[in-house]
Design an enzyme around this catalytic site. Structure first.
Site, PDB file in Angstrom:
ATOM      1  CD  GLU A  43      -2.906   1.096   2.358  1.00 21.36           C
ATOM      2  OE1 GLU A  43      -3.253  -0.014   2.804  1.00 21.36           O
ATOM      3  OE2 GLU A  43      -3.345   2.164   2.804  1.00 21.36           O
TER       4      GLU A  43
ATOM      5  CE  LYS B 196      -6.123  -1.372   5.407  1.00 24.31           C
ATOM      6  NZ  LYS B 196      -5.193  -0.515   4.666  1.00 24.31           N
TER       7      LYS B 196
ATOM      8  CG  ASP C 289       1.406 -16.821  11.522  1.00 19.57           C
ATOM      9  OD1 ASP C 289       0.627 -16.130  10.841  1.00 19.57           O
ATOM     10  OD2 ASP C 289       1.168 -17.992  11.862  1.00 19.57           O
TER      11      ASP C 289
ATOM     12  CG  HIS D  74      -4.039   7.508   0.789  1.00 18.24           C
ATOM     13  ND1 HIS D  74      -4.840   6.405   0.753  1.00 18.24           N
ATOM     14  CD2 HIS D  74      -3.349   7.423   1.933  1.00 18.24           C
ATOM     15  CE1 HIS D  74      -4.648   5.693   1.832  1.00 18.24           C
ATOM     16  NE2 HIS D  74      -3.750   6.292   2.577  1.00 18.24           N
TER      17      HIS D  74
HETATM   18  C1  MEV Z   1      -5.765   3.238   5.121  1.00 14.22           C
HETATM   19  O1  MEV Z   1      -4.993   2.134   4.741  1.00 14.22           O
HETATM   20  C2  MEV Z   1      -5.822   3.366   6.624  1.00 14.22           C
HETATM   21  C3  MEV Z   1      -6.720   4.474   7.171  1.00 14.22           C
HETATM   22  O2  MEV Z   1      -8.038   4.329   6.649  1.00 14.22           O
HETATM   23  C4  MEV Z   1      -6.720   4.333   8.659  1.00 14.22           C
HETATM   24  C5  MEV Z   1      -7.700   5.238   9.368  1.00 14.22           C
HETATM   25  O3  MEV Z   1      -8.753   5.577   8.809  1.00 14.22           O
HETATM   26  O4  MEV Z   1      -7.399   5.563  10.532  1.00 14.22           O
HETATM   27  C6  MEV Z   1      -6.228   5.838   6.749  1.00 14.22           C
END
Ligand code: MEV
Length: 441
Positions: A85, A280, A296, A393
């Site tokens: 990513e 995430k 792992d 991003h």
């Molecule tokens: C993207 O990979 C992760 C985010 O969505 C985490 C978040 O929203 O805190 C930017």
């Protein structure tokens, strides 16, 4: 109509590829060529990778990046990260530099206990089972002496075994719940070997136990397996500073930033939909380091998400407060990691990653990984509550779009220049790229 294949695993690598190419691809030659393009020219290295799993046909690359400038407990680290990513490594590096100027990260291991269970069914008198367990417990440990010898020499091994009555959840269901210290090893093989031996000794002992009726003697072992939920193998990482030091962004005051940041964390604590995305982001950092160091990541993911639900509802893994003018941001997570055994001594890049981290112990690696998760979360929340994440991003994604368009290095540079102070959108990049191509025709 496709037919199932028999004996696929016994085919040679070339035969497997040939079979796949002829069954699943319109352009067989192209498929074979892509598969082979990723073979390593060093036959020994390729063989090493072939043998990690079964039915290997090629290698799957992930970028191996590095986030420098992480100060953790006063030591400076460059953290290796493997993931696909864009913007994650850049965000980690940015967070590392940000906190480098504000005292760095502090991390500590709170506990290192691993867990394994023998799940079994027993239909009989519970008091008799308890008596039998207490009698056989020393033998459970003694019969694993051969397995635990080396681990004991280094100071680890079996910590305890307890009998657990789970009949309120499932009739006749009991467990031998064992705890272990596996030191620098993740310990899966060690734990599972001990558990299988416990199960054997337990079943054989029960069959001989004169206190039991014939039915009670017939204990049914269902399975023996470690648990990836390790709430007593915990690490905590933290950053803190005076609120006035949170003064990087001109568009928001340090006090407003701190308050908004805490609010964002509170939302992730209160609301599972947000918590999942929030976590995430944490896992972006954690998985990347776990993968780079040959651990792992599925086990780590499963255990951490279970921990995020430990209070009955899925919630944030990170916490933030502002108290007496001090901003504090921390993470507490379970992490069962190894720095010896498994891939750590086999995969050349894993060895390299561990050397880059000064050959850490498992405890040190737990701290580094927790810091990577915290840093990633800081970077994400910081962007979300200020500029929004799309700016960063899309800047990173710009290169992906240009690569897809087949841009030359010179074209990439020119388009990147155009978007230096402009919002990147997919369609605008295509437009600017096409303009450039038309101009140069
Ligand atoms: C993207 O990979 C992760 C985010 O969505 C985490 C978040 O929203 O805190 C930017």
């Amino acid at each position: 109509m496709k037919k199932p294949v028999d004996g696929f695993s016994r085919l040679s690598k070339e035969e497997k590829i040939e079979w796949l190419a002829s069954h699943y691809f319109q352009d067989r030659k192209d498929a074979v060529s892509i598969i082979k393009q990723y073979w390593n020219t060093d036959a020994g290295l390729q063989k090493l990778h072939d043998e990690f799993i079964e039915n290997t046909i090629t290698n799957y690359y992930l970028p191996f990046g590095v986030a420098p400038n992480f100060s953790i407990n006063g030591h400076l680290y460059s953290i290796p990260m493997c993931l696909e990513e864009s913007s994650v490594v850049a965000a980690a590096s940015k967070a590392a530099k940000y906190w480098l100027k504000r005292g760095g990260f502090k991390a500590e291991v709170l506990s290192t206990e691993k867990i394994g269970q023998v799940h079994f069914m027993y239909n009989g008198d519970k008091q008799k089972l308890i008596r039998f367990f207490n009698e056989i417990k020393p033998s459970l440990i003694a019969t694993t002496d051969g397995i635990t010898k080396n681990m004991r020499k280094r100071g680890g091994g079996i910590l305890n075994i307890v009998l657990k009555d789970k009949t309120d959840k499932l009739s006749n269901y009991y467990q031998l719940h064992a705890t272990f210290d596996t030191l620098d090893a993740m310990g899966a093989n060690f734990i599972n070997s001990c558990l299988e031996q416990f199960a054997k000794t337990f079943k054989e002992g029960a069959a001989r136990n004169e206190d039991f009726t014939e039915e009670e003697k017939d204990i049914q072992i269902v399975m023996s397996i470690l648990s990836n939920y390790v709430p007593n193998c915990l690490v905590r990482a933290e950053v803190s500073c005076n609120v006035e030091e949170l003064n990087e962004d001109k568009n928001i005051s340090p006090v407003d930033f701190a308050e908004k940041f805490v609010r964002a964390i509170d939302i992730a604590k209160a609301e599972p939909h947000r918590a999942v995305t929030h976590n995430k982001g944490v896992m972006n950092g954690i998985d990347a380091v776990v993968l780079a160091t040959g651990n792992d990541f599925r086990a780590v993911e499963a255990g951490i998400h279970a921990y995020a639900s430990k209070d009955g509802s899925y919630s944030s893994l990170t916490h933030a407060t502002v108290e007496n003018g001090i901003f504090k941001f921390w993470i507490e997570i379970p992490l069962a990691l190894g720095t010896v055994g498994g891939l750590t001594s086999l995969h050349p890049l894993v060895k390299l990653a561990l050397e880059m981290l000064s050959k850490p112990s498992a405890r040190e690696l737990m701290q580094i990984v927790a810091v990577a998760g915290l840093a990633q979360n800081f970077a994400a929340v910081r962007s979300l509550i200020t500029t929004g994440i799309q700016k960063g991003h899309m800047k990173m994604h710009l290169m992906n779009i240009l690569n897809q368009l087949g841009a030359t290095e010179n074209e990439k540079k020119q388009v990147a220049d155009i978007f230096k102070d402009k919002t990147v959108t997919h369609s605008d990049v295509i437009k600017e790229f096409n303009n450039l191509r038309t101009k140069t025709l």
